[in-house]
Design a protein around this motif. Structure first.
Motif, mmCIF file in Angstrom:
data_model
loop_
_atom_site.group_PDB
_atom_site.id
_atom_site.type_symbol
_atom_site.label_atom_id
_atom_site.label_comp_id
_atom_site.label_asym_id
_atom_site.label_seq_id
_atom_site.Cartn_x
_atom_site.Cartn_y
_atom_site.Cartn_z
ATOM 1 N N ILE C 145 23.222 2.602 6.948
ATOM 2 C CA ILE C 145 21.859 2.917 7.395
ATOM 3 C C ILE C 145 21.116 1.616 7.705
ATOM 4 O O ILE C 145 20.388 1.504 8.695
ATOM 5 C CB ILE C 145 21.097 3.709 6.306
ATOM 6 N N ILE C 148 21.364 0.065 11.141
ATOM 7 C CA ILE C 148 20.478 0.538 12.208
ATOM 8 C C ILE C 148 19.270 -0.383 12.317
ATOM 9 O O ILE C 148 18.945 -0.890 13.394
ATOM 10 C CB ILE C 148 19.993 1.977 11.934
ATOM 11 N N LEU C 152 18.321 -2.939 15.365
ATOM 12 C CA LEU C 152 17.081 -2.773 16.128
ATOM 13 C C LEU C 152 16.216 -4.020 16.056
ATOM 14 O O LEU C 152 15.527 -4.363 17.011
ATOM 15 C CB LEU C 152 16.293 -1.574 15.596
ATOM 16 N N LEU C 156 14.424 -10.597 16.533
ATOM 17 C CA LEU C 156 12.973 -10.621 16.373
ATOM 18 C C LEU C 156 12.576 -11.662 15.342
ATOM 19 O O LEU C 156 13.271 -11.859 14.343
ATOM 20 C CB LEU C 156 12.455 -9.262 15.914
ATOM 21 N N ARG C 157 11.428 -12.294 15.588
ATOM 22 C CA ARG C 157 10.899 -13.184 14.563
ATOM 23 C C ARG C 157 10.320 -12.335 13.430
ATOM 24 O O ARG C 157 9.833 -11.237 13.650
ATOM 25 C CB ARG C 157 9.803 -14.070 15.163
ATOM 26 N N LEU C 162 9.681 -6.147 8.693
ATOM 27 C CA LEU C 162 9.877 -4.992 9.579
ATOM 28 C C LEU C 162 11.094 -4.182 9.125
ATOM 29 O O LEU C 162 11.044 -2.952 9.036
ATOM 30 C CB LEU C 162 10.067 -5.485 11.014
ATOM 31 N N LEU C 165 10.436 -1.877 6.269
ATOM 32 C CA LEU C 165 9.655 -0.697 6.665
ATOM 33 C C LEU C 165 10.540 0.309 7.406
ATOM 34 O O LEU C 165 10.399 1.523 7.256
ATOM 35 C CB LEU C 165 8.478 -1.131 7.543
ATOM 36 N N LEU C 166 11.473 -0.190 8.216
ATOM 37 C CA LEU C 166 12.333 0.709 8.988
ATOM 38 C C LEU C 166 13.362 1.395 8.093
ATOM 39 O O LEU C 166 13.673 2.568 8.274
ATOM 40 C CB LEU C 166 13.085 -0.071 10.077
ATOM 41 N N PRO C 169 12.490 3.961 3.994
ATOM 42 C CA PRO C 169 12.303 5.423 3.970
ATOM 43 C C PRO C 169 13.610 6.187 4.147
ATOM 44 O O PRO C 169 13.786 7.260 3.572
ATOM 45 C CB PRO C 169 11.371 5.684 5.154
ATOM 46 N N LEU C 170 14.549 5.600 4.902
ATOM 47 C CA LEU C 170 15.823 6.286 5.127
ATOM 48 C C LEU C 170 16.745 6.191 3.905
ATOM 49 O O LEU C 170 17.753 6.881 3.826
ATOM 50 C CB LEU C 170 16.524 5.691 6.361
ATOM 51 N N ILE C 172 15.752 6.922 0.907
ATOM 52 C CA ILE C 172 15.233 7.805 -0.147
ATOM 53 C C ILE C 172 16.260 8.824 -0.650
ATOM 54 O O ILE C 172 16.407 8.987 -1.868
ATOM 55 C CB ILE C 172 13.921 8.475 0.327
ATOM 56 N N PRO C 173 17.023 9.509 0.235
ATOM 57 C CA PRO C 173 18.009 10.455 -0.302
ATOM 58 C C PRO C 173 19.009 9.807 -1.253
ATOM 59 O O PRO C 173 19.288 10.359 -2.323
ATOM 60 C CB PRO C 173 18.695 10.990 0.963
ATOM 61 N N ILE C 208 25.987 8.266 11.331
ATOM 62 C CA ILE C 208 24.742 8.035 12.066
ATOM 63 C C ILE C 208 24.460 6.537 12.197
ATOM 64 O O ILE C 208 23.995 6.051 13.232
ATOM 65 C CB ILE C 208 23.576 8.775 11.366
ATOM 66 N N ALA C 212 24.097 4.740 15.814
ATOM 67 C CA ALA C 212 22.797 4.200 16.218
ATOM 68 C C ALA C 212 22.845 2.680 16.353
ATOM 69 O O ALA C 212 22.297 2.118 17.310
ATOM 70 C CB ALA C 212 21.727 4.616 15.203
ATOM 71 N N ALA C 216 22.095 0.496 19.740
ATOM 72 C CA ALA C 216 21.060 -0.531 19.772
ATOM 73 C C ALA C 216 21.637 -1.878 20.207
ATOM 74 O O ALA C 216 21.030 -2.593 21.003
ATOM 75 C CB ALA C 216 20.410 -0.656 18.391
#
Lengths: 63, 245, 222
Positions: C145, C148, C152, C156-157, C162, C165-166, C169-170, C172-173, C208, C212, C216
């Motif tokens: 997970i 992903i 993505l 990025l700096r 970031l 945050l992305l 939440p994924l 949690i399960p 998944i 994903a 990306a």
């Protein structure tokens, strides 16, 4: 009338809920409208500033 | 589908739809508020606080609905490379985050008088909170990437990943809830809802949907305008560089 | 094909170990984070045992997140990602191999030291066994997970904040099922149903996450 505003003693909870919804939805709507107006105004400005590009742009739009 | 991909055609379509959706939003919300605040009875159990439901439940519906719209638009963007789909997904995110925030805030304001506490780790509230974080992550990612095509692609992938994970997250939170929560929480809404309460609920929900359409179209318009502004600015910068050379 | 994949995993493991023990940094982070809790909530054994499963799992999630930025970043920066895309095997397998290498280098050490930290958190007997088993079954999903988010945010700096945050939440399960398994064992119940759900979540994450992250990265390579 005052009993309406009192909401059976739950005035704070009921009116805060409606107020929060108004604030958030109104805020998003106003911000979005302002941004849309600003963007289209800037676009018109640029089109006037670069008239030679204008015809090509419009031709592309119509395609 | 590609018939609407043309920005000019979209702008024309939007100018036809917008007056109608604006009028419908105003009409539905005003009549919805009338029934929600005046012409509906207080609940025999929850008293006047039941009126919070007419905001809370439609907002929670819209939170899910908007994420579904984003996921559908993201799929369209990835599969058909539909340029307006990117714009739609990106424009929808802040609206969805707004509805999610409303659902959370009104949930807290409803919880205090009903459950005696501002926050309950009830399965639904917790799921909505996680949905809020998914919206924030999407917006943060899309705003962090400067190249518009890359931002659109990354946003679309993230929205779809979030969407397929939502049922699993929801299931796990329900599972967690049954382990930890003694089943004492008052059921929100419930299946047998009186018609006098259903009417304001439906009116508010419809009003929120048309509000969504109105704001979404305006946001999409400004995204498209800004894309052309960027293109024109680049062209002007290029021209002046050529003139200087 | 299998040989290429093994070579790929070996290469990633070598890189992870060589970068000044970079791979172990996440594990040390895990240990320090767990140790902070007795200092924060006090050493009372019942309290510690009560929160142990949650603390260890949350620390494992955070350790996964802090180690994610290395997953694709180095290969992206030095351009070797393009070379990997040209290998005569599906790019999704390359991505999956990299995720597996990330798990081996960064999260397997977490699983290995978890019984010691579990003991310090006053977990005993079956609960300790359930904890190690749950981490073993659940942490591979965190790598996939996490891939992903890493794909993505690549290039990025300030990707770190970031990424959390992305990705969190994924996670949690995995957190819920993993903690539930340990708690069940602690109460003398059968942790198997929770472990099976956890493993299901991991399998889903493998599918998944690979799909994903591949999508990306492919755009990044175009």
């Amino acid at each position: 009338m005052s009993s309406f505003f009192a909401m059976g003693g739950y005035a704070f909870y009921v009116w805060s809920s409606y107020g929060a919804a108004l604030l958030i939805l109104g805020g998003i709507a106003i911000f979005s409208m302002a941004r849309a107006r600003q963007a289209s105004r800037r676009l018109e400005e640029l089109k006037r500033a670069a008239p030679h590009r204008r015809r090509r742009e419009e031709a592309a739009d119509g395609a | 589908m590609h018939r609407f991909a043309n920005p000019a055609r979209f702008q024309r379509l939007a100018s036809i739809i917008l007056p109608w959706s604006d009028v419908l939003t105003a009409g539905l919300l005003v009549s919805g508020l009338y029934f929600a605040l005046f012409a509906s009875p207080a609940d025999y159990q929850q008293g006047e606080t039941v009126r919070i439901m007419y905001i809370h439940v439609p907002a929670a519906w819209m939170a899910m609905f908007t994420y579904s719209v984003m996921a559908a638009a993201s799929a369209a963007s990835l599969i058909w490379k539909h340029p307006l789909a990117d714009v739609a997904a990106r424009a929808a995110a802040p609206i969805g985050a707004g509805f999610t925030a409303i659902a959370l805030i009104t949930g807290m304001l409803w919880g205090e008088p009903m459950w005696g506490t501002w926050w309950v780790w009830d399965a639904r509230l917790t799921s909505v909170l996680i949905l809020f974080f998914l919206y924030l992550g999407y917006m943060a990612l899309v705003n962090a990437i400067e190249n518009p095509a890359a931002a659109a692609r990354a946003g679309a992938i993230l929205a779809l990943v979030g969407f397929v994970n939502i049922p699993i997250i929801k299931f796990s939170v329900d599972w967690w809830n049954t382990l930890h929560q003694p089943a004492s929480v008052i059921k929100m809404g419930g299946p047998s809802i009186a018609p006098s309460m259903l009417l304001p609920l439906v009116l508010m929900a419809l009003g929120f949907h048309f509000y969504f359409v109105s704001v979404l179209l305006r946001r999409m318009r400004s995204e498209l305008d800004l894309a052309r502004v960027r293109a024109l600015e680049d062209a002007i910068a290029l021209n002046s560089e050529e003139a200087a050379a | 094909m299998t040989r290429t994949l093994f070579a790929l995993i070996k290469r990633d493991l070598n890189l992870a170990w060589r970068q000044g023990g970079g791979a172990l940094l996440g594990t040390v982070f895990f240990a320090v984070a767990v140790v902070l809790f007795p200092l924060g909530v006090g050493p009372e054994p019942n309290t510690l045992a009560r929160i142990a499963a949650g603390v260890l799992w949350v620390a494992a999630l955070l350790a996964a997140v802090v180690s994610l930025d290395r997953l694709f970043e180095a290969d992206h920066d030095d351009g070797s990602l393009d070379g990997l895309a040209l290998l005569p095997l599906p790019f999704s397998l390359v991505v999956a191999a990299k995720c597996l290498a990330h798990w081996l280098a960064s999260l397997l050490p977490v699983v290995i030291i978890s019984p010691f930290l579990g003991l310090m958190m006053r977990l005993e007997g079956d609960a300790l066994g359930a904890l190690v088993l749950a981490l073993l079954l659940g942490t591979p999903g965190l790598s996939f997970i996490g891939a992903i988010g890493a794909a993505l945010a690549v290039g990025l700096r300030r990707a770190g904040a970031l990424l959390s945050l992305l990705v969190l939440p994924l996670y949690i399960p995995a957190l819920i099922f993993g903690v539930a398994a340990v708690e069940a064992a602690r109460m003398g119940l059968d942790p198997a149903p929770h472990l099976m759900l956890l493993f299901g979540a991991t399998l889903f994450a493998v599918v998944i996450g690979t799909a994903a992250a591949t999508a990306a990265l492919k755009f990044d390579l175009e």
